[in-house]
Design a protein around this motif. Structure first.
Motif, PDB file in Angstrom:
ATOM      1  N   ASP A 120       0.867  -1.175   0.000  1.00  9.91           N
ATOM      2  CA  ASP A 120       0.000   0.000   0.000  1.00  9.91           C
ATOM      3  C   ASP A 120       0.904   1.226   0.000  1.00  9.91           C
ATOM      4  N   LEU A 121       1.026   1.867  -1.139  1.00 10.02           N
ATOM      5  CA  LEU A 121       1.966   2.978  -1.281  1.00 10.02           C
ATOM      6  C   LEU A 121       1.568   4.193  -0.466  1.00 10.02           C
ATOM      7  N   ASP A 122       0.324   4.230   0.004  1.00  7.72           N
ATOM      8  CA  ASP A 122      -0.161   5.341   0.836  1.00  7.72           C
ATOM      9  C   ASP A 122      -0.434   4.914   2.268  1.00  7.72           C
ATOM     10  N   ALA A 123       0.078   3.756   2.701  1.00  8.53           N
ATOM     11  CA  ALA A 123      -0.181   3.277   4.063  1.00  8.53           C
ATOM     12  C   ALA A 123       0.252   4.336   5.078  1.00  8.53           C
ATOM     13  N   PRO A 124      -0.615   4.720   6.011  1.00  7.74           N
ATOM     14  CA  PRO A 124      -0.272   5.784   6.966  1.00  7.74           C
ATOM     15  C   PRO A 124       0.994   5.495   7.758  1.00  7.74           C
ATOM     16  N   GLU A 125       1.237   4.218   8.042  1.00 12.69           N
ATOM     17  CA  GLU A 125       2.399   3.892   8.864  1.00 12.69           C
ATOM     18  C   GLU A 125       3.695   3.815   8.047  1.00 12.69           C
ATOM     19  N   TRP A 126       3.593   3.715   6.706  1.00 19.11           N
ATOM     20  CA  TRP A 126       4.814   3.587   5.891  1.00 19.11           C
ATOM     21  C   TRP A 126       4.532   4.086   4.466  1.00 19.11           C
ATOM     22  N   PRO A 127       4.180   5.351   4.301  1.00 23.10           N
ATOM     23  CA  PRO A 127       3.918   5.852   2.943  1.00 23.10           C
ATOM     24  C   PRO A 127       5.213   5.999   2.148  1.00 23.10           C
ATOM     25  N   ILE A 128       5.121   5.773   0.847  1.00 21.66           N
ATOM     26  CA  ILE A 128       6.255   6.030  -0.038  1.00 21.66           C
ATOM     27  C   ILE A 128       6.172   7.484  -0.472  1.00 21.66           C
ATOM     28  N   HIS A 129       7.218   8.236  -0.177  1.00 21.22           N
ATOM     29  CA  HIS A 129       7.223   9.659  -0.490  1.00 21.22           C
ATOM     30  C   HIS A 129       7.992   9.925  -1.783  1.00 21.22           C
ATOM     31  N   THR A 130       7.645  11.013  -2.431  1.00 20.64           N
ATOM     32  CA  THR A 130       8.284  11.385  -3.681  1.00 20.64           C
ATOM     33  C   THR A 130       8.308  12.897  -3.795  1.00 20.64           C
ATOM     34  N   ARG A 131       9.057  13.384  -4.765  1.00 20.95           N
ATOM     35  CA  ARG A 131       9.060  14.817  -5.034  1.00 20.95           C
ATOM     36  C   ARG A 131       7.805  15.144  -5.820  1.00 20.95           C
ATOM     37  N   GLY A 132       6.910  15.863  -5.202  1.00 20.49           N
ATOM     38  CA  GLY A 132       5.614  16.121  -5.819  1.00 20.49           C
ATOM     39  C   GLY A 132       5.657  17.227  -6.849  1.00 20.49           C
TER      40      GLY A 132
END
Length: 392
Positions: free
Chosen positions: A267-279
């Motif tokens: 889950d790329l948006d999981a609250p406990e481990w989100p994958i972040h990127t340059r938006g």
């Protein structure tokens, strides 16, 4: 008690030749993934969630494409006054200067900096895989083991095992290591995450350099890891979760398909481990006219008037009315014009597929290179490369 001092070195300078047209003008870690991400976002997000704030990125091939994405490291909380993100380009001026010619060679060139940093544990990772992992947990296990190296391992398919470093284990002890063997002894592979004890490892690397020369160091798996294993100083740390190497066109396409399932592997948006990127600033995605979306990832700034099924649609993509996209990955800015059909293909940035074209089909994955214009009515077969690299 103070936390052990952990340094992460991301080896992001490789050529990425197995991704073919996708790495002709960009670094492999800068290749887009799942619409809005880049491959390097996975190790950097892992660093953030592992509470590791000292991250160095070794760059070389097409460095601008990667430097632009990394910027000051803010998306991963690495924009710090002390520590944070540091990029390491090739350099000259000392005996260690020169081009990196392999992962072990790259580590040797940065040895003076690593020693000066004084880390308790050095985590060395690649940037061409999709996974989640707490690097600090691996570093803690390594320090408790007394090993010189801890190799994070995963199970791979038997017919794919020869692409990896393969280990034999007894409990957590690595008893055998072979780098990309023709006949793998097991299907337990290293996943290109290693935790080293910096002093002993760099001393060993220096000894190997004196015996083999700097060019002879090659990759970590060529001489360094086998030597550590032979001396009984290697340990395994099994990765229990999902991991995919996306270093080939086929694996890149197949991994995207796995993320289109009702329950994606991560889950790329999981609250406990989100994958972040340059938006970037993108408007909402729009489905217009008789546009239809089925079982697909749709990014911001896209405009779909055609039929899209089982596909990943990156920011800024346009699928015109009457166009069909099936089981494909469209990277940012692609335009599929009316009447065109794209099936089982990876289409790079800014490609314009003309009216009535047929791209791909059942069989191997087709690949269209960056910003090419596909003339109206062109037929590109399944598994083809366009433009054909042999025509260069």
């Amino acid at each position: 008690m103070a936390l052990p001092r952990v340094l992460v070195l991301v080896l992001a300078g490789g050529a990425g030749g197995r991704l073919q047209l996708l790495t002709e003008t960009r670094a492999k870690p800068a290749v887009p993934f799942a619409g809005v991400y880049r491959l390097i976002d996975f190790p950097l997000s892992n660093c953030q969630h592992s509470q590791i704030a000292d991250v160095w990125v070794s760059i070389q091939q097409h460095p601008t494409s990667l430097a632009e994405h990394l910027a000051n490291g803010r998306p991963w909380d690495l924009d710090r006054t002390t520590g944070g993100l540091m990029t390491l380009p090739p350099f000259q001026g000392t005996e260690r200067g020169g081009w990196n010619t392999g992962t072990a060679n790259s580590l040797w060139r940065q040895a003076d900096l690593v020693r000066a940093f004084g880390a308790d544990a050095l985590v060395v990772v690649s940037a061409d895989a999709v996974y989640e992992l707490d690097y600090r947990e691996v570093a803690d296990a390594h320090l408790a083991s007394g090993a010189e190296v801890t190799m994070v391992t995963t199970e791979v398919a038997a017919d794919d095992a020869s692409r990896y470093g393969i280990v034999e284990v007894d409990g957590d002890r690595v008893t055998g290591y072979a780098y990309k063997p023709d006949e793998p002894a097991t299907t337990t592979a290293t996943n290109e995450v290693f935790v080293f004890s910096p002093g002993p490892t760099l001393d060993r690397l220096e000894q190997l350099r004196s015996e083999l020369g700097e060019e002879g160091l090659e990759d970590l798996g060529t001489h360094l890891l086998p030597a550590q294993t032979e001396d009984g100083l290697a340990r395994a740390y099994p990765l229990g979760g999902y991991w995919r190497d996306v270093g080939t066109v086929e694996s890149y396409w197949r991994t995207h398909q796995e993320f289109l399932t009702p329950e994606p592997p991560i889950d790329l948006d999981a609250p406990e481990w989100p994958i972040h990127t340059r938006g970037g600033r993108r408007s909402a995605a729009r489905v217009l006219d008789d546009g239809r979306i089925e079982n697909s990832l749709l990014s911001g700034g896209t405009r779909v008037s055609g039929d899209v099924r089982g596909s990943v649609i990156s920011p800024g993509v346009v699928v015109e009315a009457g166009a069909t996209v099936v089981d494909s990955v469209l990277l940012p800015g692609v335009r599929i014009r009316s009447g065109a059909t794209v099936t089982r293909a990876v289409v790079d940035d800014g490609v314009d597929v003309g009216r009535g074209c047929t791209v791909g089909g059942e069989g191997d994955v087709a690949l269209l290179g960056r910003r090419v214009q596909v003339p109206e009515g062109t037929e590109i077969a399944a598994g083809a490369r366009y433009p054909d690299p042999e025509d260069d």
